[in-house]
Structures are given as structure tokens and as C-alpha cells.
Write a protein that holds these residues in place. Sequence first.
Motif, mmCIF file in Angstrom:
data_model
loop_
_atom_site.group_PDB
_atom_site.id
_atom_site.type_symbol
_atom_site.label_atom_id
_atom_site.label_comp_id
_atom_site.label_asym_id
_atom_site.label_seq_id
_atom_site.Cartn_x
_atom_site.Cartn_y
_atom_site.Cartn_z
ATOM 1 N N CYS A 37 0.821 -1.223 0.000
ATOM 2 C CA CYS A 37 0.000 0.000 0.000
ATOM 3 C C CYS A 37 0.850 1.266 0.000
ATOM 4 C CB CYS A 37 -0.918 0.031 1.219
ATOM 5 S SG CYS A 37 -2.203 -1.232 1.209
ATOM 6 N N ASP A 38 2.137 1.116 0.262
ATOM 7 C CA ASP A 38 3.036 2.272 0.308
ATOM 8 C C ASP A 38 3.481 2.620 -1.110
ATOM 9 O OD1 ASP A 38 4.662 4.301 1.163
ATOM 10 O OD2 ASP A 38 6.301 2.986 1.801
ATOM 11 N N VAL A 39 2.550 3.156 -1.871
ATOM 12 C CA VAL A 39 2.776 3.424 -3.295
ATOM 13 C C VAL A 39 3.190 4.879 -3.499
ATOM 14 C CG1 VAL A 39 1.720 3.393 -5.587
ATOM 15 C CG2 VAL A 39 1.004 1.739 -3.865
ATOM 16 N N LYS A 40 4.163 5.085 -4.375
ATOM 17 C CA LYS A 40 4.556 6.445 -4.735
ATOM 18 C C LYS A 40 3.472 7.064 -5.608
ATOM 19 C CE LYS A 40 9.565 5.703 -4.528
ATOM 20 N NZ LYS A 40 10.839 5.737 -5.303
ATOM 21 N N MET A 41 2.792 8.047 -5.062
ATOM 22 C CA MET A 41 1.681 8.679 -5.776
ATOM 23 C C MET A 41 2.186 9.901 -6.535
ATOM 24 S SD MET A 41 -0.693 6.600 -4.939
ATOM 25 C CE MET A 41 -2.168 7.415 -5.490
ATOM 26 N N ASP A 42 2.877 9.651 -7.622
ATOM 27 C CA ASP A 42 3.453 10.748 -8.415
ATOM 28 C C ASP A 42 2.755 10.865 -9.766
ATOM 29 O OD1 ASP A 42 4.305 8.397 -9.465
ATOM 30 O OD2 ASP A 42 6.450 8.793 -9.262
ATOM 31 N N ASP A 43 1.440 10.651 -9.725
ATOM 32 C CA ASP A 43 0.625 10.711 -10.946
ATOM 33 C C ASP A 43 1.025 9.646 -11.959
ATOM 34 O OD1 ASP A 43 -0.878 12.855 -10.019
ATOM 35 O OD2 ASP A 43 0.574 14.307 -10.754
ATOM 36 N N ASP A 44 1.693 8.604 -11.462
ATOM 37 C CA ASP A 44 2.111 7.522 -12.352
ATOM 38 C C ASP A 44 1.107 6.379 -12.226
ATOM 39 O OD1 ASP A 44 3.294 5.529 -13.811
ATOM 40 O OD2 ASP A 44 5.291 5.816 -12.977
ATOM 41 N N LEU A 45 0.243 6.245 -13.189
ATOM 42 C CA LEU A 45 -0.788 5.209 -13.157
ATOM 43 C C LEU A 45 -0.173 3.817 -13.115
ATOM 44 C CD1 LEU A 45 -3.803 4.546 -13.292
ATOM 45 C CD2 LEU A 45 -3.636 4.592 -15.792
ATOM 46 N N GLN A 46 1.006 3.659 -13.680
ATOM 47 C CA GLN A 46 1.661 2.353 -13.708
ATOM 48 C C GLN A 46 1.971 1.854 -12.302
ATOM 49 O OE1 GLN A 46 5.156 2.236 -16.179
ATOM 50 N NE2 GLN A 46 5.530 0.072 -15.811
ATOM 51 N N ASN A 47 2.410 2.749 -11.420
ATOM 52 C CA ASN A 47 2.687 2.372 -10.034
ATOM 53 C C ASN A 47 1.427 1.890 -9.329
ATOM 54 O OD1 ASN A 47 5.417 2.929 -10.074
ATOM 55 N ND2 ASN A 47 5.171 5.034 -9.358
ATOM 56 N N ILE A 48 0.336 2.593 -9.574
ATOM 57 C CA ILE A 48 -0.934 2.240 -8.944
ATOM 58 C C ILE A 48 -1.414 0.872 -9.429
ATOM 59 C CG2 ILE A 48 -3.363 2.873 -8.718
ATOM 60 C CD1 ILE A 48 -2.505 5.789 -8.994
ATOM 61 N N VAL A 49 -1.366 0.663 -10.726
ATOM 62 C CA VAL A 49 -1.815 -0.611 -11.301
ATOM 63 C C VAL A 49 -0.948 -1.762 -10.804
ATOM 64 C CG1 VAL A 49 -2.061 -1.918 -13.438
ATOM 65 C CG2 VAL A 49 -2.826 0.458 -13.347
ATOM 66 N N LYS A 50 0.363 -1.539 -10.719
ATOM 67 C CA LYS A 50 1.277 -2.586 -10.235
ATOM 68 C C LYS A 50 0.950 -2.971 -8.794
ATOM 69 C CE LYS A 50 6.171 -3.675 -9.499
ATOM 70 N NZ LYS A 50 7.565 -3.159 -9.574
ATOM 71 N N ALA A 51 0.710 -1.955 -7.964
ATOM 72 C CA ALA A 51 0.395 -2.215 -6.549
ATOM 73 C C ALA A 51 -0.926 -2.954 -6.418
ATOM 74 C CB ALA A 51 0.356 -0.907 -5.778
ATOM 75 N N LEU A 52 -1.928 -2.513 -7.134
ATOM 76 C CA LEU A 52 -3.250 -3.152 -7.061
ATOM 77 C C LEU A 52 -3.192 -4.590 -7.569
ATOM 78 C CD1 LEU A 52 -5.522 -0.223 -8.300
ATOM 79 C CD2 LEU A 52 -5.404 -1.129 -5.977
ATOM 80 N N SER A 53 -2.449 -4.818 -8.625
ATOM 81 C CA SER A 53 -2.318 -6.169 -9.180
ATOM 82 C C SER A 53 -1.649 -7.101 -8.182
ATOM 83 C CB SER A 53 -1.521 -6.133 -10.488
ATOM 84 O OG SER A 53 -2.179 -5.372 -11.471
#
Length: 216
Positions: free
Chosen positions: A144-160
Motif C-alpha cells: 500500500c506504500d505506493v509512490k503517488m506521483d501521478d504515475d498510473l503504472q505504479n498504482i496498477v502494479k500495486a493493485l495487481s
Amino acid sequence: MDDMKLWFMEKEAVYSTLALFYRGSLSRGLKILRGTDLLEKLFKWENNLTVCRKAAIILGEINGNHLNPKYKEELLEDYQRLFIGPGHILAPMWESVYESKDRLIFGKSQLSVRKFYGEFGLGVSPKEPADHLAFELFFMARLCDVKMDDDLQNIVKALSAMEKFLKDHLCKWVPSWRDCVNSSAKTRFWIEFSNMTEGWIMDNLEEIKEIRRLVL
């Protein structure tokens, strides 16, 4: 993006707190529950009635025992009896125990979990089974400690990763473990806390599926 950041922060807080209790850090865990609004937020968790109801019960019990000097000692004694021993462990907190009739630790699941951790730069000592409930919950907090730098790829990787870990591990064995706690615990706290834990991870899986559907 701000809503997504808040979502990850809330999930990280819950997973970290759950892990503290199952690691045996009751003093720290109770301090968090008494000093924050975490249980109040879960009490209002309309997505899952199990989480709502169990959080309300736990909140009431903790508040009701605020001046009880023996309360923490009672919880620790039941923790020891349920999860540590000595003798027969009533509700083992290792995933491997629930994957075969032999109920042995260091089974296939802990190797799979260890590999999963390694993919995210995390490790557990070879002397310890990596599939302990506290480790698995801490890992979910770490995801859940995702870098929220407007990078959708980071979000998708974490959720996956979160979805896969929940489906392949936590959601597979926690219900069986919860049954063991419910049938063996002497304190109401551990019964309701295990029920809330199961409700939380099951609901989180469904949430992630829906978010991924919307994001992708």
C-alpha cells in the motif's frame, strides 16, 4: 489521484495494525486503537457488515475495559494459548499448516510467499516461516506504500500485486484459521478480531477488483 492516495493510506493503516496484534505487540496495538479513530472508521465501513459489526464490538470492549488492569494480561494469555503454545497450538498462524492434512510449517505456500516478497525487495530470515499471518499482513501494508506521483503504472502494479497476494494466499487460508480461533478462544476479543480480519481481507479483495476494473 488524491482519493487514491487516501485509499492506500487507509489500507496501509489497517493492515499494519492488524499485523501488530498477530505479531504479539498488544500494548502497541491497543495504544493505536485507543489513540486513533481507526476502529470508528471501520465501524462506519458500510461496504462490509462483518467489518462494521465486529469493529463496533471490539471498540465497545476496549472502551469498557479501559480501567481494567488485567485486560491486557487476559488477552496476552489467550494469545499465547491460541497461537504460541506450549503444547498443541490451537490456531496456528502459518499458511502452510492449512494446505495439507499433515499441518506442517515450511510447506509449499511459504516458499511461494517468500518468492513474492523477494519480487518487492523484501525478505524473511530462512529460519522463520515466511507465511506467518503477521508477515503476510505487513507485506500487504508494504504494497500500500505506493509512490503517488501521478504515475498510473505504479498504482496498477500495486493493485495487481495486492489482488494476487490476497487471492493466492490470505483469502485462501484465513477463513480456516478464523474457524480455529472461534472454536478455541477464551476471550471475546480474539474471536471478534479474527472475524474482523477475515471480513477485511475478503472485502479488500472485492474492492481491488472493482478499482482495477475502473482504472483499467
